[in-house]
Design a protein around this motif. Sequence first.
Motif, short mmCIF file in Angstrom:
data_model
loop_
_atom_site.label_atom_id
_atom_site.label_comp_id
_atom_site.label_asym_id
_atom_site.label_seq_id
_atom_site.Cartn_x
_atom_site.Cartn_y
_atom_site.Cartn_z
N GLU A 326 0.92 -1.43 -0.25
CA GLU A 326 -0.27 -0.22 0.48
C GLU A 326 0.53 1.23 -0.17
N ALA A 327 2.10 0.99 0.48
CA ALA A 327 2.75 2.16 0.92
C ALA A 327 3.93 3.05 -0.49
N THR A 328 4.29 1.54 -0.66
CA THR A 328 4.94 1.37 -2.07
C THR A 328 4.09 2.16 -3.61
N GLY A 329 2.72 1.56 -3.23
CA GLY A 329 2.31 1.47 -5.02
C GLY A 329 2.12 0.26 -5.34
N LEU A 330 2.17 -0.18 -5.23
CA LEU A 330 2.55 -2.38 -5.69
C LEU A 330 1.79 -3.01 -5.12
N PRO A 331 1.02 -3.37 -6.59
CA PRO A 331 0.08 -4.24 -5.98
C PRO A 331 -0.72 -4.96 -5.23
N SER A 332 -1.17 -5.04 -4.44
CA SER A 332 -2.30 -6.32 -3.21
C SER A 332 -1.48 -7.65 -2.62
N SER A 333 -1.78 -7.91 -2.06
CA SER A 333 -1.57 -9.54 -2.36
C SER A 333 -3.34 -10.17 -3.32
N LYS A 334 -3.96 -9.39 -2.98
CA LYS A 334 -5.61 -9.93 -4.03
C LYS A 334 -4.73 -9.72 -5.31
N ILE A 335 -4.81 -8.87 -5.73
CA ILE A 335 -4.09 -9.29 -7.36
C ILE A 335 -2.54 -10.07 -7.56
N LYS A 336 -2.54 -10.19 -7.13
CA LYS A 336 -1.04 -11.19 -7.27
C LYS A 336 -1.63 -12.21 -7.07
N LYS A 337 -2.36 -13.69 -6.18
CA LYS A 337 -2.98 -13.97 -6.21
C LYS A 337 -4.12 -14.38 -7.68
N ALA A 338 -4.53 -13.57 -8.33
CA ALA A 338 -6.02 -13.18 -9.48
C ALA A 338 -4.84 -13.36 -10.11
N VAL A 339 -3.81 -12.56 -10.21
CA VAL A 339 -2.55 -12.57 -11.35
C VAL A 339 -1.78 -14.39 -11.01
N TRP A 340 -2.00 -15.31 -10.65
CA TRP A 340 -0.85 -16.62 -10.16
C TRP A 340 -2.10 -17.52 -11.10
N THR A 341 -3.46 -17.27 -10.14
CA THR A 341 -4.61 -18.21 -10.46
C THR A 341 -5.07 -17.71 -11.47
N ALA A 342 -5.47 -17.13 -12.73
CA ALA A 342 -5.71 -16.57 -14.17
C ALA A 342 -4.97 -18.23 -14.86
N GLY A 343 -6.72 -18.20 -15.04
CA GLY A 343 -6.41 -19.05 -16.07
C GLY A 343 -5.84 -20.45 -15.90
N THR A 344 -5.51 -20.75 -15.14
CA THR A 344 -5.80 -22.04 -13.79
C THR A 344 -6.78 -23.20 -14.02
#
Length: 344
Positions: A326-344
């Motif tokens: 949040e402080a840095t502007g990097l995507p949250s873990s929620k978004i990361k999880k969506a990326v990792w699970t997309a298409g699986t």
Amino acid sequence: MPEDNSKKPIRYLSGVQPSGRLHLGNYFGAIRNHIRLQDQGECFYFIANYHSLTTVQDAEQLKKFTFMAAADYLALGLDPAKALLFRQSDVPEVAELAWLLSTVTGMGLMERAHSYKDKVARGIAPSLGLFFYPALMAADILIYRSDKVPVGQDQIQHIEMCRDMAGYFNHAFQKEVFKLPEGVLSEAPKVMGLTGGKMSKSDEASVIPIFGEPAEIKKKVMGIVTDSKGVAEPKDPDQNIIYLLYRLVAAPGEAAGMEKGFRQGGMGYGDAKKMLLSKLEEVFGGERREKRKKMDEKPDLVEDVLVAGAQRARRTAARTMEQVYEATGLPSSKIKKAVWTAGT
Ligand code: ADP
Ligand code: TRP
């Protein structure tokens, strides 16, 4: 409402590198304290296998030393019901945080690290990882929101660097994401080794391993090099490794007896070595050695402790990382999880 921190237990965190067998310096400088502290606060202890890769580049060795370090902790009294014990790499977010800290850390701070200079002077290859080491250590400390870091003297500068990095980060991103930890020294913050300098895994000849075989320990102790003063001659105990180690394992009265014998004359090196050996056996032999042997017979028990510890540690780390994202502007873990699970 502001958070009420008055009832929060103190969180202690420390790590030990699996780069060789744990030795008396590790025990009296750090591990004994770690085990005592398990009754005084929340304890997070880990085996720093990422750090060890700067010197151990053999997969089987790294796994073996990691297991041995964990088994030693358990045999020495670490209770997994009271303290977390885990492998550093089972929470890989620390490596991610180390990178983020490096982006706000000046080269000047890193270049002042004594430990890097000492290691290079001792012949360890000056890799980028070795130079970066204090940033990874800072991430270890900050990701678990540690209050206190019990270590030996050689690590104090790294904790100062960690405080600096935490401050730079909070300042750069204008948010109090990290709190500043404090180092805690044991009563024996700098245990001398058999070769004169600090006892260290990187110099095998300097160490007495905590759980070495009795024959090996006997050979090491009886082989300690001394001057040629006779039994009756007075000797200076202050620089005498036999006495300095004896003082760590013996009761205060017993240590005072040896000291007096050396100062006044009457205490010979041979007898002092035998006294040291028998105390070492009293403290680390018997029940503790038996317990340590059981770990070798049932390695799965050690693995279970490490996995359970990492699961709990990772939950704490994930909460910190969410604030970091949040402080840095990097995507949250929620978004990361969506990326990792997309298409699986
Ligand atoms: P080593 O230097 O043997 O590789 P580590 O760097 O893994 O050991 O240190 C693990 C912990 O033991 C650290 O807290 C460190 O400060 C402490 N320690 C290591 N060697 C000594 C020593 N000779 N005396 C006191 N503490 C020590
Ligand atoms: N650098 C420490 C050592 O060599 C081990 C370590 C890694 C550590 N990360 C840490 C110690 C975090 C305390 C806190 O001894």
